[in-house]
Design an enzyme around this catalytic site. Sequence first.
Site, PDB file in Angstrom:
ATOM      1  N   MET A 180      -3.584  -7.154  -7.309  1.00 42.89           N
ATOM      2  CA  MET A 180      -2.917  -8.256  -7.996  1.00 42.89           C
ATOM      3  C   MET A 180      -3.870  -9.199  -8.741  1.00 42.89           C
ATOM      4  O   MET A 180      -3.467 -10.288  -9.151  1.00 42.89           O
ATOM      5  CB  MET A 180      -2.075  -9.060  -6.992  1.00 42.89           C
ATOM      6  CG  MET A 180      -1.008  -8.227  -6.292  1.00 42.89           C
ATOM      7  SD  MET A 180       0.096  -7.353  -7.439  1.00 42.89           S
ATOM      8  CE  MET A 180       1.116  -8.730  -7.980  1.00 42.89           C
ATOM      9  N   ARG A 181      -5.106  -8.767  -8.931  1.00 45.70           N
ATOM     10  CA  ARG A 181      -6.054  -9.616  -9.677  1.00 45.70           C
ATOM     11  C   ARG A 181      -6.468  -8.925 -10.971  1.00 45.70           C
ATOM     12  O   ARG A 181      -6.752  -7.728 -10.960  1.00 45.70           O
ATOM     13  CB  ARG A 181      -7.329  -9.838  -8.860  1.00 45.70           C
ATOM     14  CG  ARG A 181      -7.199 -10.750  -7.680  1.00 45.70           C
ATOM     15  CD  ARG A 181      -8.526 -10.814  -6.938  1.00 45.70           C
ATOM     16  NE  ARG A 181      -9.596 -11.364  -7.761  1.00 45.70           N
ATOM     17  CZ  ARG A 181      -9.830 -12.673  -7.929  1.00 45.70           C
ATOM     18  NH1 ARG A 181      -9.084 -13.556  -7.318  1.00 45.70           N
ATOM     19  NH2 ARG A 181     -10.822 -13.092  -8.688  1.00 45.70           N
ATOM     20  N   GLY A 220       0.780  -1.232   0.000  1.00 40.87           N
ATOM     21  CA  GLY A 220       0.000   0.000   0.000  1.00 40.87           C
ATOM     22  C   GLY A 220       0.809   1.279   0.000  1.00 40.87           C
ATOM     23  O   GLY A 220       0.292   2.334   0.365  1.00 40.87           O
ATOM     24  N   ASP A 280      -2.312  -5.260 -18.053  1.00 42.79           N
ATOM     25  CA  ASP A 280      -1.552  -4.011 -18.124  1.00 42.79           C
ATOM     26  C   ASP A 280      -1.560  -3.414 -19.533  1.00 42.79           C
ATOM     27  O   ASP A 280      -0.544  -2.898 -20.015  1.00 42.79           O
ATOM     28  CB  ASP A 280      -0.095  -4.254 -17.661  1.00 42.79           C
ATOM     29  CG  ASP A 280      -0.038  -4.800 -16.243  1.00 42.79           C
ATOM     30  OD1 ASP A 280      -0.770  -4.289 -15.381  1.00 42.79           O
ATOM     31  OD2 ASP A 280       0.731  -5.740 -15.997  1.00 42.79           O
ATOM     32  N   ARG A 299     -14.374 -16.138 -11.506  1.00 37.29           N
ATOM     33  CA  ARG A 299     -13.873 -14.760 -11.538  1.00 37.29           C
ATOM     34  C   ARG A 299     -15.025 -13.774 -11.749  1.00 37.29           C
ATOM     35  O   ARG A 299     -15.095 -12.721 -11.131  1.00 37.29           O
ATOM     36  CB  ARG A 299     -12.851 -14.620 -12.672  1.00 37.29           C
ATOM     37  CG  ARG A 299     -12.289 -13.218 -12.839  1.00 37.29           C
ATOM     38  CD  ARG A 299     -11.231 -13.175 -13.907  1.00 37.29           C
ATOM     39  NE  ARG A 299     -10.098 -14.017 -13.581  1.00 37.29           N
ATOM     40  CZ  ARG A 299      -9.093 -13.655 -12.777  1.00 37.29           C
ATOM     41  NH1 ARG A 299      -9.085 -12.465 -12.230  1.00 37.29           N
ATOM     42  NH2 ARG A 299      -8.100 -14.478 -12.528  1.00 37.29           N
ATOM     43  N   ASN A 332      -4.446   2.189 -13.144  1.00 34.44           N
ATOM     44  CA  ASN A 332      -3.471   1.268 -12.540  1.00 34.44           C
ATOM     45  C   ASN A 332      -2.077   1.841 -12.694  1.00 34.44           C
ATOM     46  O   ASN A 332      -1.808   2.616 -13.616  1.00 34.44           O
ATOM     47  CB  ASN A 332      -3.531  -0.091 -13.260  1.00 34.44           C
ATOM     48  CG  ASN A 332      -2.568  -1.110 -12.673  1.00 34.44           C
ATOM     49  OD1 ASN A 332      -2.516  -1.297 -11.461  1.00 34.44           O
ATOM     50  ND2 ASN A 332      -1.802  -1.769 -13.528  1.00 34.44           N
ATOM     51  N   GLU A 344       7.234   6.033  -8.841  1.00 29.68           N
ATOM     52  CA  GLU A 344       5.807   5.673  -8.722  1.00 29.68           C
ATOM     53  C   GLU A 344       5.106   6.607  -7.742  1.00 29.68           C
ATOM     54  O   GLU A 344       3.983   7.053  -7.970  1.00 29.68           O
ATOM     55  CB  GLU A 344       5.655   4.233  -8.233  1.00 29.68           C
ATOM     56  CG  GLU A 344       6.105   3.175  -9.211  1.00 29.68           C
ATOM     57  CD  GLU A 344       5.756   1.772  -8.736  1.00 29.68           C
ATOM     58  OE1 GLU A 344       4.636   1.551  -8.265  1.00 29.68           O
ATOM     59  OE2 GLU A 344       6.628   0.883  -8.826  1.00 29.68           O
ATOM     60  N   HIS A 372       1.942   0.481 -13.066  1.00 30.96           N
ATOM     61  CA  HIS A 372       2.734  -0.722 -13.352  1.00 30.96           C
ATOM     62  C   HIS A 372       4.216  -0.346 -13.321  1.00 30.96           C
ATOM     63  O   HIS A 372       4.606   0.684 -13.883  1.00 30.96           O
ATOM     64  CB  HIS A 372       2.364  -1.273 -14.732  1.00 30.96           C
ATOM     65  CG  HIS A 372       3.096  -2.528 -15.062  1.00 30.96           C
ATOM     66  ND1 HIS A 372       2.807  -3.738 -14.458  1.00 30.96           N
ATOM     67  CD2 HIS A 372       4.145  -2.758 -15.888  1.00 30.96           C
ATOM     68  CE1 HIS A 372       3.645  -4.661 -14.920  1.00 30.96           C
ATOM     69  NE2 HIS A 372       4.469  -4.094 -15.791  1.00 30.96           N
ATOM     70  N   ASN A 403       1.837   3.003  -2.620  1.00 30.57           N
ATOM     71  CA  ASN A 403       1.276   3.952  -3.601  1.00 30.57           C
ATOM     72  C   ASN A 403      -0.012   4.581  -3.084  1.00 30.57           C
ATOM     73  O   ASN A 403      -0.246   5.771  -3.281  1.00 30.57           O
ATOM     74  CB  ASN A 403       1.040   3.250  -4.944  1.00 30.57           C
ATOM     75  CG  ASN A 403       2.302   3.177  -5.776  1.00 30.57           C
ATOM     76  OD1 ASN A 403       2.738   4.180  -6.337  1.00 30.57           O
ATOM     77  ND2 ASN A 403       2.923   2.007  -5.822  1.00 30.57           N
TER      78      ASN A 403
HETATM   79  C1  GRF Z   1       4.024  -1.321  -7.247  1.00 32.13           C
HETATM   80  O1  GRF Z   1       5.316  -1.593  -7.706  1.00 32.13           O
HETATM   81  C2  GRF Z   1       3.067  -1.152  -8.391  1.00 32.13           C
HETATM   82  O2  GRF Z   1       3.659  -0.576  -9.517  1.00 32.13           O
HETATM   83  C3  GRF Z   1       2.660  -2.574  -8.678  1.00 32.13           C
HETATM   84  O3  GRF Z   1       2.567  -3.191  -7.427  1.00 32.13           O
HETATM   85  C4  GRF Z   1       3.426  -2.509  -6.509  1.00 32.13           C
HETATM   86  C5  GRF Z   1       2.563  -2.099  -5.365  1.00 32.13           C
HETATM   87  O4  GRF Z   1       3.308  -1.533  -4.307  1.00 32.13           O
HETATM   88  N1  GRF Z   1       1.424  -2.605  -9.425  1.00 32.13           N
HETATM   89  P1  GRF Z   1       2.538  -0.844  -3.107  1.00 32.13           P
HETATM   90  O5  GRF Z   1       1.547  -1.878  -2.566  1.00 32.13           O
HETATM   91  O6  GRF Z   1       1.823   0.356  -3.641  1.00 32.13           O
HETATM   92  O7  GRF Z   1       3.579  -0.506  -2.106  1.00 32.13           O
END
Ligand code: GRF
Length: 202
Positions: A91-92, A13, A146, A66, A108, A175, A110, A15
């Site tokens: 992650m899904r 978490g 992505d 799903r 999103n 990021e 990436h 980001n």
């Molecule tokens: C980040 O590297 C993001 O780009 C990828 O998953 C990671 C998440 O990191 N999609 P965080 O949970 O935000 O620390």
Amino acid sequence: MAFRIVVLASGRGSNFQAILDEIEKGNIAAEIVALFSDQADAAALTRAEAHGIPTQVLSKEGFASRRDYDEALAERVAAYQPDLVVLAGWMRLLSGAFLSHFPQRVLNIHPALLPSFPGLHAQRQAVEYGVKVSGCTVHFVDEGMDSGPIIAQRVVPVMPDDDEDTLAARILVEEHKLFPYVVGMFAAGRVHLENGKACIRE
Ligand code: GRF
């Protein structure tokens, strides 16, 4: 009414935290109204709770498909009436059963320069390939991996002695700048999508 954001996060978490920090500093005119996780032990949940943000865990267990999961998630997220859904380490893969509820409103981040190195372990893929620059990408989410329209990217160098972890750390710094910037621009109505291509007009 404030611009409403729902965050989906599966892990650490950081980001999410970076976006929240900019909101709390008054640099983004928005409110994070809920954080959802598919993982009950995600650190993102603890971070949200520390800031009084409502959280919900929806794990995949108990869903036959799903599609069933995505419909249930969409229903719960829609209850918060978000103007934007932010995937911050989610992650899904999300199918149309979710995305159709939030057209052009799911972003999103990436950790690579898409369309290079989509999917898992993007930083490891970059090191193993031997590219000399990598970075991060914020994009609209579609049903692919992505693959949605790119809104913004930042570049970092790849050093000869980098491994997955050192490169990931260098990318993560960017990021934490790029995602809040794009979310702020989106909340200000400055992210546009025309003919399948996205851009920011500052
Ligand atoms: C980040 O590297 C993001 O780009 C990828 O998953 C990671 C998440 O990191 N999609 P965080 O949970 O935000 O620390």
